[in-house]
Design a protein around this motif. Structure first.
Motif, PDB file in Angstrom:
ATOM      1  N   TYR A 119       0.850  -1.189   0.000  1.00  0.00           N
ATOM      2  CA  TYR A 119       0.000   0.000   0.000  1.00  0.00           C
ATOM      3  C   TYR A 119       0.885   1.239   0.000  1.00  0.00           C
ATOM      4  CZ  TYR A 119       1.018   0.386   5.006  1.00  0.00           C
ATOM      5  OH  TYR A 119       1.664   0.497   6.209  1.00  0.00           O
ATOM      6  N   TYR A 120       0.299   2.366  -0.295  1.00  0.00           N
ATOM      7  CA  TYR A 120       1.007   3.635  -0.188  1.00  0.00           C
ATOM      8  C   TYR A 120       0.716   4.267   1.167  1.00  0.00           C
ATOM      9  CZ  TYR A 120       2.317   3.785  -5.123  1.00  0.00           C
ATOM     10  OH  TYR A 120       2.864   3.518  -6.352  1.00  0.00           O
ATOM     11  N   ASP A 121       1.761   4.669   1.859  1.00  0.00           N
ATOM     12  CA  ASP A 121       1.625   5.493   3.066  1.00  0.00           C
ATOM     13  C   ASP A 121       1.884   6.924   2.610  1.00  0.00           C
ATOM     14  OD1 ASP A 121       1.773   6.851   5.434  1.00  0.00           O
ATOM     15  OD2 ASP A 121       3.076   5.419   6.442  1.00  0.00           O
ATOM     16  N   GLY A 122       0.813   7.665   2.332  1.00  0.00           N
ATOM     17  CA  GLY A 122       0.972   8.937   1.643  1.00  0.00           C
ATOM     18  C   GLY A 122       1.480   8.669   0.237  1.00  0.00           C
ATOM     19  N   ASP A 123       2.682   9.151  -0.062  1.00  0.00           N
ATOM     20  CA  ASP A 123       3.289   8.907  -1.377  1.00  0.00           C
ATOM     21  C   ASP A 123       4.372   7.830  -1.341  1.00  0.00           C
ATOM     22  OD1 ASP A 123       1.744  10.852  -2.673  1.00  0.00           O
ATOM     23  OD2 ASP A 123       3.097  12.449  -2.020  1.00  0.00           O
ATOM     24  N   LYS A 124       4.602   7.245  -0.182  1.00  0.00           N
ATOM     25  CA  LYS A 124       5.651   6.233  -0.034  1.00  0.00           C
ATOM     26  C   LYS A 124       5.049   4.839  -0.194  1.00  0.00           C
ATOM     27  CE  LYS A 124       9.054   4.433   3.268  1.00  0.00           C
ATOM     28  NZ  LYS A 124       9.588   4.551   4.659  1.00  0.00           N
ATOM     29  N   PHE A 192       0.102  -7.344  -4.502  1.00  0.00           N
ATOM     30  CA  PHE A 192      -0.752  -6.308  -5.084  1.00  0.00           C
ATOM     31  C   PHE A 192      -0.763  -5.074  -4.175  1.00  0.00           C
ATOM     32  CE2 PHE A 192      -3.680  -8.860  -2.487  1.00  0.00           C
ATOM     33  CZ  PHE A 192      -4.383  -7.892  -1.791  1.00  0.00           C
ATOM     34  N   ILE A 193      -1.088  -3.924  -4.756  1.00  0.00           N
ATOM     35  CA  ILE A 193      -1.151  -2.668  -4.011  1.00  0.00           C
ATOM     36  C   ILE A 193      -2.615  -2.389  -3.682  1.00  0.00           C
ATOM     37  CG2 ILE A 193      -0.598  -0.214  -3.996  1.00  0.00           C
ATOM     38  CD1 ILE A 193       1.562  -0.797  -6.077  1.00  0.00           C
ATOM     39  N   ALA A 194      -2.940  -2.400  -2.404  1.00  0.00           N
ATOM     40  CA  ALA A 194      -4.341  -2.350  -1.975  1.00  0.00           C
ATOM     41  C   ALA A 194      -4.930  -0.945  -2.005  1.00  0.00           C
ATOM     42  CB  ALA A 194      -4.478  -2.935  -0.580  1.00  0.00           C
ATOM     43  N   GLY A 195      -4.124   0.058  -1.712  1.00  0.00           N
ATOM     44  CA  GLY A 195      -4.689   1.406  -1.656  1.00  0.00           C
ATOM     45  C   GLY A 195      -3.709   2.393  -1.078  1.00  0.00           C
ATOM     46  N   ARG A 196      -4.267   3.470  -0.545  1.00  0.00           N
ATOM     47  CA  ARG A 196      -3.442   4.540   0.016  1.00  0.00           C
ATOM     48  C   ARG A 196      -3.903   4.849   1.444  1.00  0.00           C
ATOM     49  NH1 ARG A 196      -0.163   7.819  -2.887  1.00  0.00           N
ATOM     50  NH2 ARG A 196      -1.306   7.292  -4.808  1.00  0.00           N
ATOM     51  N   TYR A 197      -2.937   4.825   2.355  1.00  0.00           N
ATOM     52  CA  TYR A 197      -3.172   5.097   3.769  1.00  0.00           C
ATOM     53  C   TYR A 197      -2.570   6.459   4.101  1.00  0.00           C
ATOM     54  CZ  TYR A 197      -2.007   4.790   8.794  1.00  0.00           C
ATOM     55  OH  TYR A 197      -1.849   5.039  10.134  1.00  0.00           O
ATOM     56  N   TYR A 198      -3.296   7.221   4.893  1.00  0.00           N
ATOM     57  CA  TYR A 198      -2.787   8.540   5.289  1.00  0.00           C
ATOM     58  C   TYR A 198      -2.534   8.533   6.790  1.00  0.00           C
ATOM     59  CZ  TYR A 198      -4.007  10.182   0.655  1.00  0.00           C
ATOM     60  OH  TYR A 198      -4.065  10.342  -0.699  1.00  0.00           O
ATOM     61  N   SER A 199      -1.271   8.599   7.177  1.00  0.00           N
ATOM     62  CA  SER A 199      -0.890   8.444   8.590  1.00  0.00           C
ATOM     63  C   SER A 199      -1.029   9.760   9.342  1.00  0.00           C
ATOM     64  CB  SER A 199       0.552   7.935   8.693  1.00  0.00           C
ATOM     65  OG  SER A 199       1.426   8.775   7.954  1.00  0.00           O
ATOM     66  N   GLN A 200      -2.276  10.210   9.480  1.00  0.00           N
ATOM     67  CA  GLN A 200      -2.539  11.451  10.200  1.00  0.00           C
ATOM     68  C   GLN A 200      -3.288  11.200  11.505  1.00  0.00           C
ATOM     69  OE1 GLN A 200      -1.175  14.286   9.058  1.00  0.00           O
ATOM     70  NE2 GLN A 200      -0.330  12.960   7.465  1.00  0.00           N
TER      71      GLN A 200
END
Length: 247
Positions: A119-124, A192-200
């Motif tokens: 997954y993406y943590d923000g843009d990472k 697979f890449i599941a989605g995008r997580y925002y660590s806020q």
């Protein structure tokens, strides 16, 4: 037979984030899932947005009442869910269109207790397990990429391991995952890449609390008190500028 899947979300006054999450759920190539929302008693348009989405999604279950934080809400959501597996997705996160289909396929093919994905943590991009994969150093990240977005969890595990603990308001997911693995839960990694997580969330805003809870969990899991205390001191020194800024 393909397992069923629940998406579980904890919300509280999330009207500014929810449209992106809802759009990502509507865009799923496999629409056969339920969305379970445990709301903390929102006073904005959160519930209106969720109710409006009922015309676009197959099944939405909503429970709104005051709670004791995110893990109390997730415990409620897991109890309301009916899926064989569930994926935690925050109100400000998004799933990519193939996420539900990929998770269901991986769960069916492997029968694992945890299916962890990229997954993406923000843009990472979080593309695999952190290395070296040492539990005493990495905690749950020695086994899974992350909790929200990047992990499908067999719901029946909670009957064996218990709920997310209220005693760890920042890292109850760490404790639950580690306890499950220590009791024999099996983890499978898929690419697979599941989605995008925002660590806020709170853990990113409360660095000191995060470090102290991680220390308590590692000691609770049986790792050396002496060594974990040294790691605690190292993390405190390394993160002290961030801790000072958060005062």
């Amino acid at each position: 037979m393909q397992p069923t899947l629940s998406i579980v979300t904890a919300t509280y006054n999330a009207e500014s984030y929810l449209p992106h999450l809802i759009a990502s759920l509507v865009a799923q190539t496999d629409p056969d899932f339920e969305w379970v929302v445990a709301d903390g008693g929102s006073t904005d348009q959160t519930l209106d947005l969720i109710n409006a989405a009922k015309s676009q999604l197959k099944t939405i279950i909503v429970d709104s009442r005051p709670d004791f934080g995110i893990y109390d809400a997730l415990n409620r959501a897991v109890k309301l869910a009916s899926g064989d597996y569930y994926v935690v997705v925050g109100a400000d996160d998004v799933l990519f269109p193939e996420a539900v289909a990929n998770y269901k396929r991986a769960c069916a093919e492997t029968g694992a207790d945890f299916v962890t994905a990229c997954y993406y943590d923000g843009d990472k991009l979080i593309a695999g397990i952190r290395q070296p994969a040492w539990e005493w150093l990495r905690g749950m990240h020695a086994y899974v990429t992350g909790h929200a977005v990047g992990l499908a969890i067999r719901r029946d595990l909670h009957k064996k391991v218990g709920e997310y603990s209220r005693y760890f308001p920042l890292l109850a997911d760490q404790l639950f995952i580690l306890q499950a693995i220590h009791q024999g839960a099996r983890v499978v990694l898929r690419d697979f890449i599941a989605g995008r997580y925002y660590s806020q969330g709170r853990s990113s805003r409360d660095v000191l609390g995060f470090i102290l809870e991680l220390y308590r969990i590692q000691v609770k899991m049986g790792h050396s008190l002496t060594f974990q205390t040294l790691l605690l001191l190292y993390r405190l020194i390394r993160c002290w500028p961030r801790i000072q800024k958060q005062k």
